[in-house]
Design a protein around this motif. Structure first.
Motif, PDB file in Angstrom:
ATOM      1  N   SER A  73       0.845  -1.193   0.000  1.00 28.75           N
ATOM      2  CA  SER A  73       0.000   0.000   0.000  1.00 28.75           C
ATOM      3  C   SER A  73       0.885   1.250   0.000  1.00 28.75           C
ATOM      4  CB  SER A  73      -0.872  -0.055   1.267  1.00 28.75           C
ATOM      5  OG  SER A  73      -1.797   0.980   1.208  1.00 28.75           O
ATOM      6  N   GLY A  74       0.546   2.192  -0.844  1.00 27.42           N
ATOM      7  CA  GLY A  74       1.324   3.428  -0.935  1.00 27.42           C
ATOM      8  C   GLY A  74       2.516   3.330  -1.879  1.00 27.42           C
ATOM      9  N   LYS A  84       1.040   2.312  -7.218  1.00 27.27           N
ATOM     10  CA  LYS A  84       0.305   1.615  -8.278  1.00 27.27           C
ATOM     11  C   LYS A  84      -0.799   2.490  -8.871  1.00 27.27           C
ATOM     12  CE  LYS A  84      -0.871  -1.687  -5.407  1.00 27.27           C
ATOM     13  NZ  LYS A  84      -0.256  -1.154  -4.171  1.00 27.27           N
ATOM     14  N   THR A  85      -1.648   3.033  -7.990  1.00 31.43           N
ATOM     15  CA  THR A  85      -2.746   3.869  -8.488  1.00 31.43           C
ATOM     16  C   THR A  85      -2.200   5.119  -9.181  1.00 31.43           C
ATOM     17  OG1 THR A  85      -4.239   3.018  -6.796  1.00 31.43           O
ATOM     18  CG2 THR A  85      -4.839   5.118  -7.784  1.00 31.43           C
ATOM     19  N   THR A  86      -1.096   5.627  -8.684  1.00 27.20           N
ATOM     20  CA  THR A  86      -0.471   6.793  -9.313  1.00 27.20           C
ATOM     21  C   THR A  86      -0.093   6.477 -10.764  1.00 27.20           C
ATOM     22  OG1 THR A  86       0.327   7.555  -7.165  1.00 27.20           O
ATOM     23  CG2 THR A  86       1.466   8.425  -9.108  1.00 27.20           C
TER      24      THR A  86
END
Ligand SMILES: Nc1ncnc2c1ncn2[C@@H]1O[C@H](COP(=O)(O)OP(=O)(O)OP(=O)(O)O)[C@@H](O)[C@H]1O
Ligand SMILES: [Mg+2]
Length: 225
Positions: free
Chosen positions: A37-38, A41-43
């Protein structure tokens, strides 16, 4: 087809979310993005959608530099990209058919075209028999089928999936993976996930992101996460 060259992202109120990330994804490739998490990936997915711009480096899709200040075709770019999220983001007040049709309605396609494209997408994800139903009447797995149909409708060549099985039980997860397995024949798919069972059993290329950097980029097979 999708290429990151030394891409760095620093959000206004934060540290570097991505730090000189480079990779190339070929047409019709299926790639997992994994990492804690962090990790970023979403970025990475937001950059491909042109929702955010890199602080440094570049992103090109089909030789078009979408990170350039001169890039003006965001609407056209997004017409080629379908997105599937963990939390579905389905419209509760619209039925299954209309949830899938919404982007084509906005673009002004004829009813006949919408009918055939939406029915095709619903057939592909196996939810055609529920097209008159509303989201509240569906299971989580069925709602995710609607979300995938919405992502592919109108023949989009790129699918970005951000933890699409995060809210699903193991059996439903595999049903959804079967759909992705079918879609990968004709689409480029980037699939962000924490689910190591999926990554270890449906073996595809894996890009491991950690602290905004690419830690490993592993070709299909030959690894355990
Ligand atoms: N809008 C924002 N403003 C400031 N920092 C942000 C913003 N969005 C993300 N970040 C930070 O950027 C880093 C990468 O976040 P990102 O959402 O890409 O991670 P992720 O790998 O998708 O994590 P998860 O697995 O939890 O979804 C994190 O440190 C996060 O706190
Ligand atoms: Mg994320």
């Amino acid at each position: 087809m999708i290429s990151f060259q030394n891409t760095t992202v620093k959000y206004p109120l934060g540290n570097k979310a991505l730090d000189r990330v480079s990779f190339d994804i070929e047409e019709n490739e299926f790639v997992y993005l994994v990492g804690p998490s962090g990790a970023g990936k979403t970025t990475i997915l937001k950059l491909i959608l042109n929702e955010i711009q890199p602080t440094e480096g570049s992103i090109t899709i089909d030789d078009m530099e979408i990170s350039s200040k001169k890039f003006k075709s965001v609407t056209k770019l997004r017409q080629n990209i379908g997105i599937v999220f963990q939390d579905f983001k389905i419209l509760p007040e619209a039925n299954v058919f209309e949830n899938v049709a919404v982007s084509m309605r906005i673009k002004g396609f004829s009813s006949a075209t919408i009918n055939s494209e939406v029915n095709n997408a619903l057939k592909t994800t196996g939810i055609q028999d529920k097209k008159e139903m509303f989201p509240a009447q569906l299971s989580a797995g069925e709602i995710q089928r609607v979300a995938i149909a919405r992502a592919i409708v109108g023949n989009r060549p790129i699918i970005l999936a951000d933890e699409p099985t995060g809210n699903l039980d193991p059996k439903t997860t595999w049903e959804i993976m079967r759909i992705f397995k079918f879609l990968e024949k004709t689409k480029t798919i980037i699939f962000a996930t924490h689910n190591t069972d999926i990554v270890n059993s449906m073996k595809r290329r894996v890009i491991v992101v950690q602290n905004g950097r690419i830690k490993k980029d592993m070709k299909k097979g030959g690894y355990e996460l």
